[in-house]
Design an enzyme around this catalytic site. Sequence first.
Site, PDB file in Angstrom:
ATOM      1  N   GLN A 180       0.806  -1.216   0.000  1.00  0.00           N
ATOM      2  CA  GLN A 180       0.000   0.000   0.000  1.00  0.00           C
ATOM      3  C   GLN A 180       0.843   1.272   0.000  1.00  0.00           C
ATOM      4  O   GLN A 180       0.368   2.332  -0.405  1.00  0.00           O
ATOM      5  CB  GLN A 180      -0.931   0.020   1.217  1.00  0.00           C
ATOM      6  N   SER A 200       3.578  -4.204  -5.194  1.00  0.00           N
ATOM      7  CA  SER A 200       2.747  -4.719  -6.290  1.00  0.00           C
ATOM      8  C   SER A 200       2.394  -3.583  -7.237  1.00  0.00           C
ATOM      9  O   SER A 200       1.920  -2.527  -6.811  1.00  0.00           O
ATOM     10  CB  SER A 200       1.472  -5.347  -5.722  1.00  0.00           C
ATOM     11  N   THR A 238       9.709 -17.916 -17.108  1.00  0.00           N
ATOM     12  CA  THR A 238       9.953 -16.852 -18.079  1.00  0.00           C
ATOM     13  C   THR A 238       9.370 -15.535 -17.571  1.00  0.00           C
ATOM     14  O   THR A 238       8.224 -15.475 -17.143  1.00  0.00           O
ATOM     15  CB  THR A 238       9.311 -17.206 -19.441  1.00  0.00           C
ATOM     16  N   CYS A 326      -9.349  -8.108  -0.867  1.00  0.00           N
ATOM     17  CA  CYS A 326      -9.116  -9.554  -0.826  1.00  0.00           C
ATOM     18  C   CYS A 326     -10.122 -10.276   0.051  1.00  0.00           C
ATOM     19  O   CYS A 326     -10.211 -11.499   0.026  1.00  0.00           O
ATOM     20  CB  CYS A 326      -7.707  -9.836  -0.313  1.00  0.00           C
TER      21      CYS A 326
END
Length: 403
Positions: A180, A200, A238, A326
């Site tokens: 956050q 993120s 990858t 979430c």
Amino acid sequence: MERMIYLDNAATTPTAPEVIEAMLPYYEERFGNPSAVYEFGNKSKNAIEEARNYIAESIGAKPQEIYFTAGGSESDNWAIKATAESLGHRGNHVITTKIEHHAVLKTCDYLEHNGYEVTYLDVDQNGMVRPEMVKRAIRPTTILVSVMTANNEIGTIEPIARIGALTSRFGICFHTDAVQAYGQIPLNVNALRVDMLSASAHKFNGPKGVGFLYIREGKNIPPFVHGGDQERKNRAGTENVPGIVGMGVAARLAHETMAEREEREIRLRDYLIYSVLKEVPMARLNGDWKKRLPGNADFCFDFVDGGSLLVMLDMDGICASAGSACTSGQSEPSHVLKAIGVEEERARGALRLTLGANTTREDIDYVVEKIKKNVSELREKSTAYQEYNDTHRVQKGRGKAWK
């Protein structure tokens, strides 16, 4: 729906146009595998390293300390599980808090089912972790402390630098979930004295499905995903080249505009908070008044069901949430609100509003107007509210008679 006001930026943010523009070539003409030995693949590899260099610079780290992941949850899992695995010979005790994101709490629960001991620290009524509580919880067997930089629901910013100084003195590995906070407030891993930091991209106008984990050089944390030699043999698979490129651009944009955005969002946030508390009776602000993320305003409304309020706001064109994205849809009150001492019934009336770059003062005025109207309508239908009003009127009447 005539208008849409998006106030759920803590859940996710819109991908910036510059980010999309930077990503597109790596889906089309520059699609080469970065592990290939030929020049076409090297273009992808160079783009990855450019993003790594900028992200490292943004937190005062070295490029070789940045590892790309699929997002914050993977970064948290890697930091906690791998540290426990690598330091298990030294001890089996982990310290965290009761208000962490579920990516941390459920990972700690996993450790408990596998022979580790976890201490979940209490927080104060504003959601603040006290460093002295961390110190008291430390044991000879403590191998890891994990405390989030800022809470995803109530926005409280934790005293990470003070906790980092403590863990450093005791030689204990320190992880912070900065999902956050990264891109919203300045962070420097050396000033904070953290050993690992999670972030993120979709929280700061980057793409979904990509994030990073900072691991301080010298901390021999084992791989979390096994397979190929990507990410210096520490995270197989990858690489998500378009996502990493997009995250690098989003990080650059976020840090170039941070000071201006922070000042603007704090001003709008405070206007929102004061307007709601002034206009809506029996409203409570959750979290610290000052030490909170710039765009976060989290409330509880007595005698209101948060889910019903969200539906009504949605019909008014307002996107908000009752807490963590979430855990949306769950009937149980937030574990964060419970930890800061909010009563269960009041916690059911939670509403989180998180501002973004496009939020305006006019938006705030409209949102406050709709909150006031919808809360009033919900209370009119509430038996508990009517009983409260009846009791309150009787008590006032008795008071007048007594006088």
